[in-house]
Design a protein around this motif. Structure first.
Motif, PDB file in Angstrom:
ATOM      1  N   PRO A   9       0.928  -1.172   0.218  1.00 30.27           N
ATOM      2  CA  PRO A   9       0.407  -0.343   0.062  1.00 30.27           C
ATOM      3  C   PRO A   9       1.019   1.167  -0.213  1.00 30.27           C
ATOM      4  O   PRO A   9       1.857   1.430   0.410  1.00 30.27           O
ATOM      5  CB  PRO A   9      -0.504  -0.100   0.924  1.00 30.27           C
ATOM      6  CG  PRO A   9      -0.765  -1.803   1.749  1.00 30.27           C
ATOM      7  CD  PRO A   9       0.663  -1.994   1.084  1.00 30.27           C
ATOM      8  N   PHE A  10       0.493   2.594  -0.715  1.00 35.17           N
ATOM      9  CA  PHE A  10       0.803   2.977  -0.529  1.00 35.17           C
ATOM     10  C   PHE A  10       0.414   4.764   0.346  1.00 35.17           C
ATOM     11  O   PHE A  10      -1.333   4.432   0.593  1.00 35.17           O
ATOM     12  CB  PHE A  10       1.160   4.080  -1.807  1.00 35.17           C
ATOM     13  CG  PHE A  10       0.400   3.908  -2.633  1.00 35.17           C
ATOM     14  CD1 PHE A  10      -0.716   5.285  -2.660  1.00 35.17           C
ATOM     15  CD2 PHE A  10      -0.585   3.881  -3.463  1.00 35.17           C
ATOM     16  CE1 PHE A  10      -2.213   5.689  -3.519  1.00 35.17           C
ATOM     17  CE2 PHE A  10      -1.669   3.518  -4.057  1.00 35.17           C
ATOM     18  CZ  PHE A  10      -2.138   4.971  -4.283  1.00 35.17           C
ATOM     19  N   ASP A  11       0.944   5.520   1.297  1.00 32.45           N
ATOM     20  CA  ASP A  11       0.318   6.210   1.887  1.00 32.45           C
ATOM     21  C   ASP A  11      -0.406   7.586   0.919  1.00 32.45           C
ATOM     22  O   ASP A  11       0.825   8.599  -0.022  1.00 32.45           O
ATOM     23  CB  ASP A  11       1.144   6.685   2.713  1.00 32.45           C
ATOM     24  CG  ASP A  11       1.351   7.989   3.909  1.00 32.45           C
ATOM     25  OD1 ASP A  11      -0.220   8.629   3.678  1.00 32.45           O
ATOM     26  OD2 ASP A  11       1.041   8.330   5.199  1.00 32.45           O
ATOM     27  N   PHE A  12      -1.301   8.108   0.566  1.00 30.62           N
ATOM     28  CA  PHE A  12      -1.796   9.101  -0.051  1.00 30.62           C
ATOM     29  C   PHE A  12      -1.244  10.325   0.512  1.00 30.62           C
ATOM     30  O   PHE A  12      -0.809  11.445  -0.201  1.00 30.62           O
ATOM     31  CB  PHE A  12      -3.043   9.507  -1.014  1.00 30.62           C
ATOM     32  CG  PHE A  12      -3.427   9.979  -1.580  1.00 30.62           C
ATOM     33  CD1 PHE A  12      -3.807  11.081  -2.938  1.00 30.62           C
ATOM     34  CD2 PHE A  12      -4.358  11.649  -0.648  1.00 30.62           C
ATOM     35  CE1 PHE A  12      -3.641  11.316  -3.313  1.00 30.62           C
ATOM     36  CE2 PHE A  12      -5.087  12.071  -1.240  1.00 30.62           C
ATOM     37  CZ  PHE A  12      -4.552  12.558  -3.011  1.00 30.62           C
ATOM     38  N   GLY A  13      -1.430  10.691   1.149  1.00 31.16           N
ATOM     39  CA  GLY A  13      -0.929  11.643   2.151  1.00 31.16           C
ATOM     40  C   GLY A  13       0.162  12.285   2.220  1.00 31.16           C
ATOM     41  O   GLY A  13       1.312  13.033   1.676  1.00 31.16           O
ATOM     42  N   ALA A  14       1.286  11.125   2.073  1.00 28.95           N
ATOM     43  CA  ALA A  14       2.592  11.336   2.416  1.00 28.95           C
ATOM     44  C   ALA A  14       3.049  11.638   0.422  1.00 28.95           C
ATOM     45  O   ALA A  14       3.694  12.943   0.492  1.00 28.95           O
ATOM     46  CB  ALA A  14       3.176  10.481   2.582  1.00 28.95           C
ATOM     47  N   GLU A  15       2.421  11.342   0.002  1.00 28.60           N
ATOM     48  CA  GLU A  15       2.818  10.785  -1.468  1.00 28.60           C
ATOM     49  C   GLU A  15       2.401  12.463  -2.136  1.00 28.60           C
ATOM     50  O   GLU A  15       3.134  13.593  -2.636  1.00 28.60           O
ATOM     51  CB  GLU A  15       2.482  10.215  -2.291  1.00 28.60           C
ATOM     52  CG  GLU A  15       3.083   8.621  -2.413  1.00 28.60           C
ATOM     53  CD  GLU A  15       4.556   8.450  -2.602  1.00 28.60           C
ATOM     54  OE1 GLU A  15       4.638   9.596  -3.177  1.00 28.60           O
ATOM     55  OE2 GLU A  15       4.608   7.861  -1.823  1.00 28.60           O
ATOM     56  N   ALA A  16       1.202  12.721  -1.291  1.00 33.33           N
ATOM     57  CA  ALA A  16       0.934  14.206  -2.129  1.00 33.33           C
ATOM     58  C   ALA A  16       1.772  14.993  -1.311  1.00 33.33           C
ATOM     59  O   ALA A  16       1.562  16.189  -2.161  1.00 33.33           O
ATOM     60  CB  ALA A  16      -0.675  14.576  -1.875  1.00 33.33           C
TER      61      ALA A  16
END
Length: 145
Positions: A9-16
């Motif tokens: 899984p990826f962390d959308f918040g961190a990526e954005a």
């Protein structure tokens, strides 16, 4: 520019949060695809790919988008493996001086990922497993580019 194909899984918040900080950026567009359970029957989806080939194909189209719309940055994350309803499948982010370029490039990339990227999807329900067929509507969406 970054293209990632991963099972985790990826962390959308961190990526954005870490995306689109280049000088001259006036617009950042993000999109996240989620495993959809239309009808409440889906237990899981399995996404397969060929390592190396998939990354190369997605990188090529990402580079094309960056040139075509003069993007400052592009991010594509796509997961593979077994995913359950509600889990994030993918993320596209584009950054540009102006919003129209960022929106159009993001849509172009999403249409490509949906119809042409070398991923194969199998859905698992109580009735068994079935490969997901391509849809005419996905082809039509890609055709506008």
């Amino acid at each position: 520019m970054r293209v990632v194909v991963q099972s985790a899984p990826f962390d959308f918040g961190a990526e954005a949060e870490s995306f689109g900080a280049a000088a001259g950026v006036g617009a950042v567009v993000t999109f996240t695809g989620v495993v959809r359970d239309a009808g409440g029957r889906l237990a899981a989806m399995e996404i397969e790919h060929y390592p190396g080939m998939t990354e190369a194909a997605v990188t090529k189209i990402t580079e094309e988008a960056a040139q075509r719309w003069d993007l400052a940055d592009v991010l594509v994350i796509h997961r593979h493996g077994r995913l359950e309803p509600g889990e994030r499948i993918m993320m596209v982010a584009t950054a540009s001086a102006h919003r129209q370029a960022a929106f159009e490039a993001a849509e172009f990339l999403m249409d490509y990922l949906k119809s042409r990227a070398p991923f194969w999807k199998k859905e698992f329900t109580a009735d068994g497993a079935e490969w997901v067929a391509s849809k005419d509507s996905d082809e039509a969406a890609l055709g506008r580019w």
